[in-house]
Design a protein around this motif. Structure first.
Motif, PDB file in Angstrom:
ATOM      1  N   ARG A  79      57.000  66.582  35.989  1.00 29.26           N
ATOM      2  CA  ARG A  79      58.339  67.159  36.054  1.00 29.26           C
ATOM      3  C   ARG A  79      58.419  68.300  37.064  1.00 29.26           C
ATOM      4  NH1 ARG A  79      62.055  66.376  31.855  1.00 29.26           N
ATOM      5  NH2 ARG A  79      61.346  65.007  30.171  1.00 29.26           N
ATOM      6  N   GLY A 116      57.175  68.530  39.917  1.00 31.30           N
ATOM      7  CA  GLY A 116      57.347  68.049  41.285  1.00 31.30           C
ATOM      8  C   GLY A 116      56.393  68.665  42.278  1.00 31.30           C
ATOM      9  N   GLY A 142      65.332  65.940  42.761  1.00 33.36           N
ATOM     10  CA  GLY A 142      64.449  64.968  42.126  1.00 33.36           C
ATOM     11  C   GLY A 142      64.894  63.530  42.254  1.00 33.36           C
ATOM     12  N   ALA A 165      61.971  61.032  43.030  1.00 33.75           N
ATOM     13  CA  ALA A 165      61.115  60.818  41.863  1.00 33.75           C
ATOM     14  C   ALA A 165      61.842  60.000  40.802  1.00 33.75           C
ATOM     15  CB  ALA A 165      60.675  62.165  41.290  1.00 33.75           C
ATOM     16  N   ALA A 166      63.150  60.211  40.659  1.00 31.99           N
ATOM     17  CA  ALA A 166      63.930  59.444  39.694  1.00 31.99           C
ATOM     18  C   ALA A 166      63.961  57.966  40.077  1.00 31.99           C
ATOM     19  CB  ALA A 166      65.344  60.004  39.604  1.00 31.99           C
ATOM     20  N   TRP A 223      60.734  56.423  39.108  1.00 33.37           N
ATOM     21  CA  TRP A 223      60.680  56.228  37.660  1.00 33.37           C
ATOM     22  C   TRP A 223      61.498  55.003  37.254  1.00 33.37           C
ATOM     23  CZ3 TRP A 223      64.112  56.141  33.571  1.00 33.37           C
ATOM     24  CH2 TRP A 223      63.561  56.294  32.294  1.00 33.37           C
ATOM     25  N   ARG A 278      65.315  64.526  32.849  1.00 27.25           N
ATOM     26  CA  ARG A 278      63.918  64.434  33.270  1.00 27.25           C
ATOM     27  C   ARG A 278      63.692  64.972  34.679  1.00 27.25           C
ATOM     28  NH1 ARG A 278      59.709  61.434  31.263  1.00 27.25           N
ATOM     29  NH2 ARG A 278      58.005  61.053  32.699  1.00 27.25           N
ATOM     30  N   PHE A 279      64.679  64.793  35.566  1.00 25.28           N
ATOM     31  CA  PHE A 279      64.467  65.145  36.980  1.00 25.28           C
ATOM     32  C   PHE A 279      65.450  66.206  37.475  1.00 25.28           C
ATOM     33  CE2 PHE A 279      62.968  60.769  36.400  1.00 25.28           C
ATOM     34  CZ  PHE A 279      61.664  60.901  36.853  1.00 25.28           C
TER      35      PHE A 279
END
Length: 483
Positions: free
Chosen positions: A200, A202, A311, A314-315, A318, A349-350
């Protein structure tokens, strides 16, 4: 392996004699070094695990030995016939009491012989461990050339260091572990929970966690802002050489994961192309491109979510592994087609902000996209994913709650506030009463003629006639925006 007290005492040429019971201390613990000093308190110059050699009997043997024991000294050697014959009984008793091994060094044995034995074993052990590290690193490098390089590298690492190794993916789940069966379900959950805050963040980070399979050291993989996972390595008893090997594997694992980025980038570009074809109305073209690679397009009705934030990348990673929804990158935004649960999960989450449209079909995507964008403007820290349904239910005037509208309203109402700060509130009450003076005057507790005079004063200050609906609506909108 390094020298131990047992090995040191076994050297017949040294003639050392143990004076304390064999149960005192740990005779098989590795000795870090041997050092001689007759200072009253040599502990500031010593490290735990060392052997201390002395010739001067301490004045207070009990206090002297207590300090050495508390400092972690592995053993004490007393050289006889230098200052006095034999070892003082008080020193033997104190060492026995504190569990510190005490041995006698005969006059014919120089302290340097004891130091040299320990030093030679320490050097030999360091050479052996460095040689092992080179061989282990070579074996791991060769494993990286096999098919399925990442799995081969992690498996070889586990074999070389004789510890369990696990990989937590970017989605926060344990993707694989070695050797098979070494990490049970409870340990996997513990690793996933410990890796979650690292992912999380990053940023590149490290941590530790205790599990049923023993303690693990955690290290993120990948570049800051786009972490690819977390490497978890059983850390119990790892020495510097083993940690050096693990550091090399972190680089190799990160490289192996980065090699998949080209394929991920191609899929991302394909998703974007499909999304833009859908928005343009080329549904058949989009379906023909998407279905062989990205599965079937979502079935209506669905909601369109538009998310933004640092984020987003990264999302998207995921979503690739964890959600059965269609998504795509559109510039700096992430677009998700599905229900409103996935966007809420991504936002939490992001750390993303966004908006969700009303239910729509493929033909209504352009309108749904506009709705999601409008809802995103209403997102807040407490409600990071705003719903267009809520925005529509609040009515048109609710859209005035924007910085631009407040700035325009403040300028328009400034003459009123400058003349009398209570005047805007009086006008708001009058307009809420549909401009009926009698009703508004009763609510304000003033005479209706006084209210008429105040409204006339406002007309003069604003330079406009408030008898028309358009003028009253414009004033009401400004009052609502400034509230």
């Amino acid at each position: 392996m390094p020298a131990t007290l047992t090995q040191l005492l076994a050297r017949a040429e040294l003639g050392l004699r143990l004076l304390t019971p064999h149960s005192a201390g740990d005779p098989d613990a590795p000795l870090a070094w041997a050092h001689s000093s007759d200072l009253p308190d040599p502990t500031p110059f010593l490290s735990p695990g060392q052997v201390l050699l002395i010739t001067e009997p301490p004045e207070d043997a009990e206090a002297y030995v207590a300090r050495l024991s508390a400092h972690g000294i592995a053993a004490l050697g007393f050289g006889t016939e230098v200052v006095r014959a034999g070892t003082p009984e008080s020193l033997v008793a104190a060492c026995t009491q504190h569990g510190l091994p005490l041995f006698e060094v005969p006059y014919r044995t120089p302290f340097i012989a004891v130091v040299r034995f320990v030093a030679d074993r320490v050097a030999a052990d360091a050479y052996a461990r460095n040689t092992w590290a080179l061989r282990a690193s070579r074996a791991i490098s060769l494993a990286a050339l096999r098919p399925g390089a990442l799995g081969a590298v992690l498996s070889e690492l586990s074999r070389q260091i004789e510890r369990p190794v696990a990989l937590v993916g970017a989605d926060g789940a344990v993707a694989r572990s070695y050797p098979a069966g070494a990490v049970d379900a409870r340990a996997r959950r513990a690793l996933a929970e410990a890796a979650d805050p690292l992912l999380r963040s990053g940023r590149r980070a490290a941590g530790t966690v205790g599990t049923d399979a023993g303690p693990f050291a955690l290290q993120t993989l990948g570049a800051a802002g786009r972490l690819r996972g977390v490497l978890a390595v059983g850390s119990e008893g790892l020495d510097a050489a083993a940690q050096q090997v693990v550091t090399g594997v972190v680089a190799l694992a990160g490289l192996a994961l980065e090699q998949s980025r080209a394929a991920d980038a191609a899929r991302s570009r394909l998703r974007t192309a499909v999304w833009r074809a859908l928005v343009a109305g080329d549904t058949e073209v989009a379906a023909s491109i998407a279905e062989p690679v990205l599965d079937a397009l979502p079935q209506p009705p669905f909601r369109v979510a538009v998310l933004a934030g640092s984020g987003v990348a990264a999302a998207a990673d995921w979503l690739e592994s964890n959600a059965d929804v269609f998504f795509a990158r559109d510039g700096q935004d992430l677009v998700v087609l599905g229900d409103d649960t996935v966007p809420a999960t991504l936002a939490g989450r992001f750390d993303l902000r966004g908006g969700v449209s009303s239910p729509a079909g493929l033909a209504g995507l352009p309108t749904a996209l506009e709705q999601a964008a409008a809802a995103r403007n209403r997102a807040t820290a407490d409600d990071p994913v705003a719903s267009f349904d809520d925005v529509a239910a609040a009515g048109m005037l609710e859209l005035l709650r924007t910085p631009d509208a407040r700035a325009v309203a403040a300028t328009a109402l400034q003459p009123l506030f400058a003349a009398d700060p209570t005047l805007p509130g009086i006008l708001r009450t009058w307009l809420d009463a549909d401009g009926v003076y009698d009703v508004a005057a009763r609510q304000l507790g003033i005479h209706r003629h006084t209210l008429r005079a105040r409204v006339a004063e406002a007309e003069r200050l604003l330079g406009r006639d408030l008898s028309s609906f358009a003028a009253r609506a414009d004033l009401y909108a400004a009052l609502r925006a400034s509230a």
